[in-house]
Design an enzyme around this catalytic site. Structure first.
Site, PDB file in Angstrom:
ATOM      1  N   HIS A  16      37.827  57.978 -52.993  1.00 47.61           N
ATOM      2  CA  HIS A  16      36.730  58.948 -52.812  1.00 47.61           C
ATOM      3  C   HIS A  16      37.297  60.350 -53.002  1.00 47.61           C
ATOM      4  CE1 HIS A  16      33.033  60.239 -50.160  1.00 47.61           C
ATOM      5  NE2 HIS A  16      33.380  61.190 -51.022  1.00 47.61           N
ATOM      6  N   HIS A  18      36.438  63.840 -55.431  1.00 40.99           N
ATOM      7  CA  HIS A  18      35.665  64.548 -56.457  1.00 40.99           C
ATOM      8  C   HIS A  18      36.639  65.447 -57.202  1.00 40.99           C
ATOM      9  CE1 HIS A  18      31.806  63.446 -54.477  1.00 40.99           C
ATOM     10  NE2 HIS A  18      32.587  63.436 -53.409  1.00 40.99           N
ATOM     11  N   HIS A 196      27.154  57.846 -52.161  1.00 39.01           N
ATOM     12  CA  HIS A 196      27.322  58.542 -50.893  1.00 39.01           C
ATOM     13  C   HIS A 196      26.091  58.213 -50.043  1.00 39.01           C
ATOM     14  CE1 HIS A 196      30.378  60.813 -52.953  1.00 39.01           C
ATOM     15  NE2 HIS A 196      30.525  61.689 -51.991  1.00 39.01           N
ATOM     16  N   GLU A 199      26.411  60.058 -44.659  1.00 37.53           N
ATOM     17  CA  GLU A 199      27.326  61.169 -44.335  1.00 37.53           C
ATOM     18  C   GLU A 199      26.524  62.081 -43.399  1.00 37.53           C
ATOM     19  OE1 GLU A 199      28.255  63.721 -47.699  1.00 37.53           O
ATOM     20  OE2 GLU A 199      29.902  64.726 -46.648  1.00 37.53           O
ATOM     21  N   ASP A 277      38.224  63.394 -50.365  1.00 37.91           N
ATOM     22  CA  ASP A 277      36.917  63.950 -50.760  1.00 37.91           C
ATOM     23  C   ASP A 277      37.059  65.164 -51.687  1.00 37.91           C
ATOM     24  OD1 ASP A 277      34.170  63.863 -50.855  1.00 37.91           O
ATOM     25  OD2 ASP A 277      33.824  64.537 -48.811  1.00 37.91           O
ATOM     26  N   ASP A 278      37.214  66.361 -51.105  1.00 35.43           N
ATOM     27  CA  ASP A 278      37.351  67.605 -51.885  1.00 35.43           C
ATOM     28  C   ASP A 278      38.535  68.381 -51.307  1.00 35.43           C
ATOM     29  OD1 ASP A 278      34.643  67.625 -53.500  1.00 35.43           O
ATOM     30  OD2 ASP A 278      34.136  67.113 -51.436  1.00 35.43           O
TER      31      ASP A 278
HETATM   32  N1  HPA Z   1      29.149  64.809 -50.219  1.00 34.35           N
HETATM   33  C1  HPA Z   1      28.190  64.870 -51.143  1.00 34.35           C
HETATM   34  N2  HPA Z   1      28.387  65.398 -52.337  1.00 34.35           N
HETATM   35  C2  HPA Z   1      29.587  65.878 -52.641  1.00 34.35           C
HETATM   36  C3  HPA Z   1      30.606  65.846 -51.728  1.00 34.35           C
HETATM   37  C4  HPA Z   1      30.379  65.273 -50.456  1.00 34.35           C
HETATM   38  O1  HPA Z   1      31.255  65.211 -49.559  1.00 34.35           O
HETATM   39  N3  HPA Z   1      31.666  66.414 -52.346  1.00 34.35           N
HETATM   40  C5  HPA Z   1      31.290  66.753 -53.581  1.00 34.35           C
HETATM   41  N4  HPA Z   1      30.020  66.449 -53.770  1.00 34.35           N
HETATM   42 ZN    ZN Z   2      32.255  62.867 -51.491  1.00 30.46          ZN
END
Ligand code: HPA
Ligand code: ZN
Length: 333
Positions: A16, A18, A196, A199, A277-278
Site C-alpha cells: 500500500h 502511492h 481503499h 479508512e 501509504d504516502d
Molecule cells: N487514502 C485515500 N486516498 C489516498 C490516500 C489515502 O491514504 N493516499 C493517497 N490517496
Molecule cells: Zn492509501
C-alpha cells in the site's frame, strides 16, 4: 535479536504505497525548477511545516498540489527511483505500487508518460538489485464513473504490466458502489481489484468493496472491526488489510499510535499488513512504520515476523515466490 535489528533484517513486501505520496519536498523543488512550475512555498522547511492534516481531504488537497510538478517521463522515473532506493535501504524486497493516472491526465500529461516513467524505474531496480514489483492503477473516487471508464480504456495497451485496479482519494460520500460497473469491466479485462475502504468510511463501504468490486484486499479497512459479521468474514477468508499506522495518525483516524487497533486486528486473526501509504507526507517509510508501531504497541518478535509473513501472503506474487520468502523469514534467527 532485538526488535530494531529484526525489523532491519527481515525481508518485507509493501502493498500500500502511492507513488505520488513518496514525493519528498527536495525532489518536488528540483523538478519544479527544471519544469518551471511555480510552487507557493519558499523552502523545503516551509513545505514540511504545511504537512499538518486534520483529515483525509486536508491531506489530499496538498498531495494533488505537490503532484503538479510532475510533467515528463523522467520526473516519474526520478520519483519512483527515489522510492525504490528507500525500499533497498529498508529491505523491502517486493513492492506493489499504486499510481493515480487521473491526477496527471487531467493536467495534460499522457497516461503513457506516467506509466513509462514509473515502469522503467521499476525495471531498472529489478535488474540492479533484484527487487520485484507489481503496479496497481487507482481510480480517483471523487471523479465520475465515466472518467474512470476513460482511464481504464487508456490503460488497456499496458494491461499486461498492471496487475490490478484500485480506488483511492476522498472516501466519504464516494462509496465503492459508484464504481461497480467499471470494476466489472476491469475484471473482464483480466485485472485483479483492490479498494481503499474503512479508512474514514464506515464498514458498509468495506462490505460493498467485497461484494460489488470483488476485491482481493482491503486498503486500510481498520473500521471493519466495527461490524462483527463483516470482520468475521475478513478473518475467515484471510482477506488482507493493508494497514498504514503513521498515515492513520497523521490523518486523525486514530488520535495517537498507542490507540491504533493494528495489534487487536492481528490478534483477532486478520491478515494485517503494515505499509507506509504516502511516506513523504506521513513521516516515514516502511521500517519507520514498523519501528514506531512496534514501540507504541509493544509488538514482540513473533508479531513483527507475522506482519512480515502476512506481507508476502497478501501479495500478488506467485505462490512459489511467496513460499520462498516465507522460508527466508524462517531462516532469520
Ligand atoms: N487514502 C485515500 N486516498 C489516498 C490516500 C489515502 O491514504 N493516499 C493517497 N490517496
Ligand atoms: Zn492509501
Amino acid at each position: 535479536m532485538d526488535s530494531l535489528e529484526l525489523i532491519r533484517k527481515i525481508p518485507k513486501a509493501e502493498l500500500h504505497l502511492h507513488i505520488e505520496g513518496s514525493l519528498e519536498p527536495e525532489l518536488m523543488f528540483e523538478i519544479a525548477k527544471r519544469n518551471q512550475i511555480p510552487i507557493r512555498f519558499q523552502s523545503v522547511e516551509e513545505v514540511r511545516k504545511a504537512y499538518s492534516f486534520s483529515n483525509l481531504q486536508s491531506f489530499l488537497d496538498i498531495y494533488y498540489e505537490g503532484a503538479r510538478v510532475l510533467l515528463k517521463e523522467q520526473d516519474f522515473y526520478d520519483l519512483t527511483w527515489a522510492y525504490l532506493l528507500r525500499c533497498k535501504e529498508d529491505h523491502v524486497v517486493h513492492t506493489e505500487i499504486f499510481f493515480d493516472p487521473q491526477t496527471h491526465t487531467h493536467r495534460g500529461v499522457s497516461f503513457e508518460t506516467v506509466f513509462n516513467g514509473i515502469h522503467r524505474a521499476l525495471c531498472d531496480a529489478r535488474v540492479e538489485w533484484g527487487i520485484s514489483f507489481k503496479l496497481i492503477l487507482c481510480f480517483l473516487r471523487h471523479l465520475t464513473e465515466e472518467d474512470a471508464f476513460e482511464t481504464l480504456r487508456q490503460a488497456l495497451p499496458f494491461k499486461k504490466e498492471i496487475i490490478a485496479v484500485g480506488l483511492d482519494s476522498s472516501e466519504l460520500g464516494h462509496p465503492p458502489s459508484k464504481f461497480k460497473r467499471v470494476f466489472e469491466a476491469a475484471i473482464a479485462e483480466g485485472f485483479l481489484t483492490v479498494a481503499h475502504a474503512g479508512e474514514e468510511g464506515p464498514p458498509a463501504y468495506v462490505r460493498e468493496a467485497l461484494d460489488l468490486l470483488h476485491v482481493s484486499r482491503i486498503d486500510h479497512g481498520v473500521r471493519s472491526i466495527e461490524d462483527a459479521a463483516l470482520f468475521g468474514e475478513i478473518v475467515r477468508k484471510r482477506i488482507p488489510l493493508t494497514v498504514c499506522p503513521l498515515s492513520n495518525v497523521k490523518l486523525r483516524v486514530f488520535p495517537e499510535l498507542r490507540k491504533h487497533n493494528l495489534k487487536k486486528l492481528l490478534h483477532a486473526g486478520a491478515c494485517v499488513i503494515l505499509n507506509s501509504d504516502d511516506p513523504a507526507y506521513f513521516g516515514g517509510y516502511l521500517n519507520q512504520n514498523f519501528i514506531e508501531t512496534a514501540k507504541a504497541l509493544e509488538l514482540n518478535g513473533e508479531e513483527i515476523r507475522k506482519l512480515a509473513e502476512n506481507s508476502f501472503e497478501g501479495s500478488f506474487l506467485e505462490s512459489s515466490q511467496k513460499d520462498a520468502w516465507l522460508q527466508k523469514i524462517r531462516e532469520i534467527k
